[in-house]
Design a protein around this motif. Structure first.
Motif, PDB file in Angstrom:
ATOM      1  N   VAL A  38      -9.306  93.131  38.893  1.00 55.28           N
ATOM      2  CA  VAL A  38      -8.067  93.895  38.756  1.00 55.28           C
ATOM      3  C   VAL A  38      -8.416  95.228  38.525  1.00 55.28           C
ATOM      4  CG1 VAL A  38      -6.210  94.395  37.043  1.00 55.28           C
ATOM      5  CG2 VAL A  38      -6.633  92.350  37.604  1.00 55.28           C
ATOM      6  N   LEU A  39      -9.585  95.660  37.976  1.00 52.42           N
ATOM      7  CA  LEU A  39     -10.144  97.178  37.739  1.00 52.42           C
ATOM      8  C   LEU A  39     -10.643  97.411  39.107  1.00 52.42           C
ATOM      9  CD1 LEU A  39     -12.229  96.713  34.720  1.00 52.42           C
ATOM     10  CD2 LEU A  39      -9.960  98.220  34.842  1.00 52.42           C
ATOM     11  N   ALA A  40     -11.262  96.453  39.996  1.00 52.45           N
ATOM     12  CA  ALA A  40     -11.795  96.814  41.189  1.00 52.45           C
ATOM     13  C   ALA A  40     -10.605  97.228  42.348  1.00 52.45           C
ATOM     14  CB  ALA A  40     -12.854  95.850  42.001  1.00 52.45           C
ATOM     15  N   VAL A  41      -9.479  96.433  42.284  1.00 54.50           N
ATOM     16  CA  VAL A  41      -8.290  96.595  43.048  1.00 54.50           C
ATOM     17  C   VAL A  41      -7.805  98.038  42.634  1.00 54.50           C
ATOM     18  CG1 VAL A  41      -6.101  95.965  43.736  1.00 54.50           C
ATOM     19  CG2 VAL A  41      -8.037  94.322  43.791  1.00 54.50           C
ATOM     20  N   GLY A  93      -9.236 100.568  41.268  1.00 52.47           N
ATOM     21  CA  GLY A  93     -10.216 101.662  41.969  1.00 52.47           C
ATOM     22  C   GLY A  93     -10.166 101.956  43.280  1.00 52.47           C
ATOM     23  N   ALA A  94      -9.884 100.648  43.902  1.00 49.15           N
ATOM     24  CA  ALA A  94      -9.835 100.804  45.492  1.00 49.15           C
ATOM     25  C   ALA A  94      -8.715 101.694  46.049  1.00 49.15           C
ATOM     26  CB  ALA A  94      -9.717  99.452  46.016  1.00 49.15           C
ATOM     27  N   ALA A  95      -7.558 101.752  45.099  1.00 50.04           N
ATOM     28  CA  ALA A  95      -6.440 102.629  45.638  1.00 50.04           C
ATOM     29  C   ALA A  95      -6.826 104.065  45.529  1.00 50.04           C
ATOM     30  CB  ALA A  95      -5.142 102.278  44.624  1.00 50.04           C
ATOM     31  N   TRP A  96      -7.617 104.248  44.379  1.00 47.64           N
ATOM     32  CA  TRP A  96      -8.075 105.683  44.302  1.00 47.64           C
ATOM     33  C   TRP A  96      -9.088 106.164  45.100  1.00 47.64           C
ATOM     34  CZ3 TRP A  96     -13.134 107.308  42.629  1.00 47.64           C
ATOM     35  CH2 TRP A  96     -13.198 108.603  42.214  1.00 47.64           C
ATOM     36  N   VAL A  97     -10.070 105.172  45.706  1.00 48.92           N
ATOM     37  CA  VAL A  97     -11.257 105.309  46.527  1.00 48.92           C
ATOM     38  C   VAL A  97     -10.981 105.536  47.892  1.00 48.92           C
ATOM     39  CG1 VAL A  97     -13.142 104.416  47.193  1.00 48.92           C
ATOM     40  CG2 VAL A  97     -12.891 104.388  44.892  1.00 48.92           C
ATOM     41  N   LEU A 130     -20.226 102.707  48.886  1.00 54.18           N
ATOM     42  CA  LEU A 130     -21.002 102.704  47.617  1.00 54.18           C
ATOM     43  C   LEU A 130     -19.923 102.479  46.501  1.00 54.18           C
ATOM     44  CD1 LEU A 130     -23.431 103.415  46.229  1.00 54.18           C
ATOM     45  CD2 LEU A 130     -22.306 105.814  45.961  1.00 54.18           C
ATOM     46  N   TYR A 131     -18.679 102.477  46.270  1.00 56.23           N
ATOM     47  CA  TYR A 131     -17.910 101.987  45.557  1.00 56.23           C
ATOM     48  C   TYR A 131     -17.597 100.392  45.604  1.00 56.23           C
ATOM     49  CZ  TYR A 131     -13.754 100.660  43.133  1.00 56.23           C
ATOM     50  OH  TYR A 131     -12.849  99.762  42.133  1.00 56.23           O
ATOM     51  N   TYR A 132     -17.606  99.792  46.734  1.00 61.03           N
ATOM     52  CA  TYR A 132     -17.324  98.482  46.824  1.00 61.03           C
ATOM     53  C   TYR A 132     -18.877  97.836  46.513  1.00 61.03           C
ATOM     54  CZ  TYR A 132     -12.698  99.240  48.803  1.00 61.03           C
ATOM     55  OH  TYR A 132     -11.248  99.369  48.750  1.00 61.03           O
ATOM     56  N   LEU A 133     -19.933  98.425  47.007  1.00 60.04           N
ATOM     57  CA  LEU A 133     -21.078  97.966  46.579  1.00 60.04           C
ATOM     58  C   LEU A 133     -21.496  97.868  45.068  1.00 60.04           C
ATOM     59  CD1 LEU A 133     -24.271  96.814  47.817  1.00 60.04           C
ATOM     60  CD2 LEU A 133     -24.587  99.314  47.476  1.00 60.04           C
ATOM     61  N   LEU A 134     -21.066  98.852  44.237  1.00 59.06           N
ATOM     62  CA  LEU A 134     -21.304  98.882  43.012  1.00 59.06           C
ATOM     63  C   LEU A 134     -20.218  97.849  42.186  1.00 59.06           C
ATOM     64  CD1 LEU A 134     -22.143 102.590  42.383  1.00 59.06           C
ATOM     65  CD2 LEU A 134     -23.603 100.733  42.294  1.00 59.06           C
ATOM     66  N   ALA A 135     -18.955  97.798  42.448  1.00 65.26           N
ATOM     67  CA  ALA A 135     -18.065  96.928  42.209  1.00 65.26           C
ATOM     68  C   ALA A 135     -18.260  95.610  42.419  1.00 65.26           C
ATOM     69  CB  ALA A 135     -16.554  97.441  42.831  1.00 65.26           C
ATOM     70  N   GLY A 136     -19.086  95.296  43.311  1.00 63.84           N
ATOM     71  CA  GLY A 136     -19.275  94.007  43.839  1.00 63.84           C
ATOM     72  C   GLY A 136     -20.528  93.241  43.087  1.00 63.84           C
ATOM     73  N   ILE A 137     -21.369  94.390  42.555  1.00 64.05           N
ATOM     74  CA  ILE A 137     -22.480  93.952  41.719  1.00 64.05           C
ATOM     75  C   ILE A 137     -22.433  94.235  40.303  1.00 64.05           C
ATOM     76  CG2 ILE A 137     -24.876  94.400  41.664  1.00 64.05           C
ATOM     77  CD1 ILE A 137     -25.154  95.168  44.479  1.00 64.05           C
ATOM     78  N   ALA A 138     -21.916  95.000  39.786  1.00 62.74           N
ATOM     79  CA  ALA A 138     -21.746  95.441  38.383  1.00 62.74           C
ATOM     80  C   ALA A 138     -21.006  94.311  37.462  1.00 62.74           C
ATOM     81  CB  ALA A 138     -20.938  96.624  38.360  1.00 62.74           C
ATOM     82  N   TRP A 139     -20.173  93.491  38.094  1.00 67.53           N
ATOM     83  CA  TRP A 139     -19.554  92.442  37.180  1.00 67.53           C
ATOM     84  C   TRP A 139     -20.783  91.519  36.808  1.00 67.53           C
ATOM     85  CZ3 TRP A 139     -19.473  87.089  38.504  1.00 67.53           C
ATOM     86  CH2 TRP A 139     -19.626  87.001  39.792  1.00 67.53           C
ATOM     87  N   ILE A 140     -21.861  91.374  37.416  1.00 65.00           N
ATOM     88  CA  ILE A 140     -22.778  90.316  37.195  1.00 65.00           C
ATOM     89  C   ILE A 140     -23.598  90.819  35.981  1.00 65.00           C
ATOM     90  CG2 ILE A 140     -24.850  89.196  38.044  1.00 65.00           C
ATOM     91  CD1 ILE A 140     -23.783  89.737  40.844  1.00 65.00           C
ATOM     92  N   LEU A 141     -23.738  92.170  35.501  1.00 57.76           N
ATOM     93  CA  LEU A 141     -24.412  92.532  34.515  1.00 57.76           C
ATOM     94  C   LEU A 141     -23.878  91.963  32.956  1.00 57.76           C
ATOM     95  CD1 LEU A 141     -24.627  96.318  35.132  1.00 57.76           C
ATOM     96  CD2 LEU A 141     -26.261  94.484  35.568  1.00 57.76           C
TER      97      LEU A 141
END
Length: 68
Positions: A25-28, A30-34, A44-55
């Motif tokens: 939900v957060l990624a989607v 943010g996608a509207a803003w990006v 870069l946004y999609y790369l970070l959003a795709g990896i950051a949830w793993i942390l």
């Protein structure tokens, strides 16, 4: 020797699913803003959003595997 799963396993799996749904939900949102930014920034946004949830998964999985 058979090891029975603890209650943490079920709770942890539910929390992982909630984390994935919440992050999506957060990624989607943010996608509207990006979407109006240059393609490189979007990538870069999609790369970070795709990896950051793993942390947050590492401490959660460590908690799940802990013995009572």
């Amino acid at each position: 020797m058979r090891i029975e799963p603890s209650w943490r396993t079920g709770v942890g799996m539910a929390l992982i699913l909630l984390l994935i749904v919440g992050w999506s939900v957060l990624a989607v949102t943010g996608a509207a803003w990006v979407s109006g930014l240059p393609a490189l920034v979007q990538a870069l946004y999609y790369l970070l959003a795709g990896i950051a949830w793993i942390l947050p998964l590492r401490p959660l999985i460590r908690w799940m595997s802990r013995r009572d």
